[in-house]
Design a protein around this motif. Sequence first.
Motif, PDB file in Angstrom:
ATOM      1  N   ASP A   1       0.855  -1.183   0.000  1.00 34.47           N
ATOM      2  CA  ASP A   1       0.000   0.000   0.000  1.00 34.47           C
ATOM      3  C   ASP A   1       0.899   1.242   0.000  1.00 34.47           C
ATOM      4  OD1 ASP A   1      -1.803   2.056   0.471  1.00 34.47           O
ATOM      5  OD2 ASP A   1      -2.701   1.133   2.250  1.00 34.47           O
ATOM      6  N   ALA A   2       1.270   1.688  -1.193  1.00 34.20           N
ATOM      7  CA  ALA A   2       2.232   2.790  -1.332  1.00 34.20           C
ATOM      8  C   ALA A   2       1.756   4.080  -0.664  1.00 34.20           C
ATOM      9  CB  ALA A   2       2.528   3.039  -2.812  1.00 34.20           C
ATOM     10  N   SER A   3       0.454   4.253  -0.476  1.00 36.19           N
ATOM     11  CA  SER A   3      -0.051   5.490   0.120  1.00 36.19           C
ATOM     12  C   SER A   3      -0.186   5.416   1.638  1.00 36.19           C
ATOM     13  CB  SER A   3      -1.409   5.845  -0.497  1.00 36.19           C
ATOM     14  OG  SER A   3      -2.385   4.894  -0.104  1.00 36.19           O
ATOM     15  N   PHE A   4       0.061   4.256   2.224  1.00 38.72           N
ATOM     16  CA  PHE A   4      -0.167   4.080   3.667  1.00 38.72           C
ATOM     17  C   PHE A   4       0.563   5.143   4.501  1.00 38.72           C
ATOM     18  CE2 PHE A   4       1.092   2.393   7.804  1.00 38.72           C
ATOM     19  CZ  PHE A   4      -0.143   2.068   8.338  1.00 38.72           C
ATOM     20  N   ALA A   5       1.871   5.249   4.349  1.00 41.80           N
ATOM     21  CA  ALA A   5       2.661   6.147   5.205  1.00 41.80           C
ATOM     22  C   ALA A   5       2.226   7.606   5.086  1.00 41.80           C
ATOM     23  CB  ALA A   5       4.149   6.004   4.890  1.00 41.80           C
ATOM     24  N   SER A   6       1.737   8.001   3.929  1.00 40.38           N
ATOM     25  CA  SER A   6       1.344   9.402   3.756  1.00 40.38           C
ATOM     26  C   SER A   6      -0.106   9.671   4.146  1.00 40.38           C
ATOM     27  CB  SER A   6       1.572   9.838   2.306  1.00 40.38           C
ATOM     28  OG  SER A   6       0.766   9.095   1.431  1.00 40.38           O
ATOM     29  N   THR A   7      -0.915   8.618   4.328  1.00 43.59           N
ATOM     30  CA  THR A   7      -2.326   8.835   4.648  1.00 43.59           C
ATOM     31  C   THR A   7      -2.727   8.374   6.044  1.00 43.59           C
ATOM     32  OG1 THR A   7      -2.955   6.751   3.577  1.00 43.59           O
ATOM     33  CG2 THR A   7      -3.061   8.751   2.235  1.00 43.59           C
ATOM     34  N   VAL A   8      -1.912   7.535   6.680  1.00 41.72           N
ATOM     35  CA  VAL A   8      -2.251   7.056   8.021  1.00 41.72           C
ATOM     36  C   VAL A   8      -2.191   8.221   9.008  1.00 41.72           C
ATOM     37  CG1 VAL A   8       0.126   6.364   8.648  1.00 41.72           C
ATOM     38  CG2 VAL A   8      -1.837   5.224   9.716  1.00 41.72           C
ATOM     39  N   ARG A   9      -3.105   8.208   9.944  1.00 41.88           N
ATOM     40  CA  ARG A   9      -3.161   9.235  10.989  1.00 41.88           C
ATOM     41  C   ARG A   9      -3.119   8.540  12.349  1.00 41.88           C
ATOM     42  NH1 ARG A   9      -1.655  11.569   7.401  1.00 41.88           N
ATOM     43  NH2 ARG A   9      -2.736  13.008   6.067  1.00 41.88           N
ATOM     44  N   SER A  10      -2.617   9.238  13.324  1.00 38.68           N
ATOM     45  CA  SER A  10      -2.546   8.694  14.676  1.00 38.68           C
ATOM     46  C   SER A  10      -3.933   8.237  15.126  1.00 38.68           C
ATOM     47  CB  SER A  10      -2.014   9.756  15.631  1.00 38.68           C
ATOM     48  OG  SER A  10      -1.904   9.227  16.924  1.00 38.68           O
ATOM     49  N   GLY A  11      -4.006   7.008  15.621  1.00 40.59           N
ATOM     50  CA  GLY A  11      -5.268   6.445  16.074  1.00 40.59           C
ATOM     51  C   GLY A  11      -5.941   5.543  15.068  1.00 40.59           C
TER      52      GLY A  11
END
Length: 164
Positions: A40-50
């Motif tokens: 999931d190439a977008s994970f690190a840029s779209t994940v938010r705390s929680g």
Amino acid sequence: MGNKVFKYGDNVDTDVILPARYLALYRHEDLAAHCMEDIDASFASTVRSGDLIVGGENFGCGSSREHAPTAIKASGISCVIAASFARIFYRNAINIGLPILESPAAAREIQAGDHIQVDLKTGEIKNLTQNKSYFSGGFPPFIQKMIDAGGLLSYLENTKSKRG
């Protein structure tokens, strides 16, 4: 509003969670920057705390390194829910204070983007998007204390300092 779900399938292995080419990294924020990038190439840029990850069967299979759960926790994920976990991943997650819950029904029915609330003490998983609840059983009190402390080492240090 609950936290957003990132959903993955069965047999997500530790090399997918954190590719081996990043094992030389040691800062948690650097590990988080590459978490899930091969699936999931977008994970690190779209994940938010929680936010949460929901996986299928055998989540965290593969190599026994702690880098994988560390990368997940460092990315801000508050809990991983899966139908089942590889045993060594389960233990490593607890050791570093990453909450994980097994619930085959929740893993099957929760969809990417759903909003979820989790009560780690009771094991209740509430899907606010679908208006459904699931139960995982929660953790025994001593494991909950380890998670609350941030992992095994922090727990042991807190216990030691209280004794003397």
